[in-house]
Design a protein around this motif. Sequence first.
Motif, PDB file in Angstrom:
ATOM      1  N   GLU A  45       1.011  -1.147   0.337  1.00  0.00           N
ATOM      2  CA  GLU A  45      -0.314  -0.303   0.248  1.00  0.00           C
ATOM      3  C   GLU A  45       0.491   1.580  -0.022  1.00  0.00           C
ATOM      4  OE1 GLU A  45      -0.947  -1.989   2.538  1.00  0.00           O
ATOM      5  OE2 GLU A  45      -1.999  -3.571   1.222  1.00  0.00           O
ATOM      6  N   GLN A  46       2.289   1.606   0.289  1.00  0.00           N
ATOM      7  CA  GLN A  46       2.732   2.381   0.682  1.00  0.00           C
ATOM      8  C   GLN A  46       4.123   2.291  -0.696  1.00  0.00           C
ATOM      9  OE1 GLN A  46       5.070   0.772   4.415  1.00  0.00           O
ATOM     10  NE2 GLN A  46       4.945   3.324   4.304  1.00  0.00           N
ATOM     11  N   ARG A  48       4.578   1.941  -4.757  1.00  0.00           N
ATOM     12  CA  ARG A  48       4.820   1.329  -6.169  1.00  0.00           C
ATOM     13  C   ARG A  48       5.312   1.142  -7.049  1.00  0.00           C
ATOM     14  NH1 ARG A  48      -0.295   3.541  -7.183  1.00  0.00           N
ATOM     15  NH2 ARG A  48      -0.951   2.377  -9.513  1.00  0.00           N
ATOM     16  N   PHE A  67       5.101   6.156  -0.380  1.00  0.00           N
ATOM     17  CA  PHE A  67       3.966   6.977  -0.301  1.00  0.00           C
ATOM     18  C   PHE A  67       4.146   7.536   1.366  1.00  0.00           C
ATOM     19  CE2 PHE A  67       2.119   5.164  -4.095  1.00  0.00           C
ATOM     20  CZ  PHE A  67       1.475   6.211  -4.574  1.00  0.00           C
ATOM     21  N   SER A  71       0.212  14.040   1.678  1.00  0.00           N
ATOM     22  CA  SER A  71      -0.556  14.450   0.248  1.00  0.00           C
ATOM     23  C   SER A  71       0.932  14.265  -0.298  1.00  0.00           C
ATOM     24  CB  SER A  71      -0.985  15.192  -0.188  1.00  0.00           C
ATOM     25  OG  SER A  71      -2.241  14.984   0.222  1.00  0.00           O
ATOM     26  N   ILE A 100       1.355   8.290 -11.745  1.00  0.00           N
ATOM     27  CA  ILE A 100       1.038   7.149 -10.100  1.00  0.00           C
ATOM     28  C   ILE A 100       0.870   8.354  -9.670  1.00  0.00           C
ATOM     29  CG2 ILE A 100       1.309   5.950  -8.959  1.00  0.00           C
ATOM     30  CD1 ILE A 100       3.065   4.473 -10.522  1.00  0.00           C
ATOM     31  N   GLU A 103      -2.649  10.098  -9.338  1.00  0.00           N
ATOM     32  CA  GLU A 103      -3.328   9.345  -9.494  1.00  0.00           C
ATOM     33  C   GLU A 103      -3.881   9.085  -7.650  1.00  0.00           C
ATOM     34  OE1 GLU A 103      -2.515   6.341 -11.440  1.00  0.00           O
ATOM     35  OE2 GLU A 103      -2.777   8.100 -13.338  1.00  0.00           O
ATOM     36  N   LYS A 104      -2.955   9.060  -6.683  1.00  0.00           N
ATOM     37  CA  LYS A 104      -2.935   8.657  -5.586  1.00  0.00           C
ATOM     38  C   LYS A 104      -3.381  10.158  -4.843  1.00  0.00           C
ATOM     39  CE  LYS A 104      -2.223   5.204  -3.771  1.00  0.00           C
ATOM     40  NZ  LYS A 104      -3.495   4.113  -3.402  1.00  0.00           N
ATOM     41  N   SER A 105      -3.204  11.084  -5.885  1.00  0.00           N
ATOM     42  CA  SER A 105      -3.148  12.759  -4.670  1.00  0.00           C
ATOM     43  C   SER A 105      -2.084  12.850  -4.546  1.00  0.00           C
ATOM     44  CB  SER A 105      -4.565  12.432  -3.668  1.00  0.00           C
ATOM     45  OG  SER A 105      -6.124  12.783  -4.740  1.00  0.00           O
ATOM     46  N   SER A 106      -1.425  12.178  -4.721  1.00  0.00           N
ATOM     47  CA  SER A 106       0.523  13.463  -3.746  1.00  0.00           C
ATOM     48  C   SER A 106       0.690  14.504  -4.721  1.00  0.00           C
ATOM     49  CB  SER A 106       1.466  12.319  -4.199  1.00  0.00           C
ATOM     50  OG  SER A 106       1.526  11.087  -3.615  1.00  0.00           O
TER      51      SER A 106
END
Length: 152
Positions: A45-46, A48, A67, A71, A100, A103-106
Amino acid sequence: MFKISEVDKDDSDLVWLVSELDAFQSELYPAESNHCLDLSTVSDEQFRCVIAHDQDGSPAGCGALLFQANSSAEIKRVYIRPEYRGRKLGELIVTAIETIASEKSSRLLRLETGIYQQPAITLYRRCGYEMCDAFSPYTADPLSVFMCKELP
């Protein structure tokens, strides 16, 4: 032509590229200034990962995102095999990583690299990254360069 795809952190080509990267960095920096992330220590989850393959399917390069809170994410494990350097593959990998992250709102991407990796620093500057202060979990290190970029 390169194909970039997302892979699991235990993908055999990724593991091979990361071990090659670790060997490269261990020749450049002492252990205390070598901030290699052990992929087995982070959850799926952390983390990619992306890998680039050439037209023959050979692994050419990789990159990853770790991640974090607020954010933000840290770019990790960007590596281009020597025979593929100079072909703009680094830009393709950074763009894939940034996609990516978006897409993950970072909204904030940060990275640490070493002072002896001038081509990497040049790559990140071309991609819009700017020098910044050390960020957690790092402390200032004369052999490290810290960079960041805000995403739209």
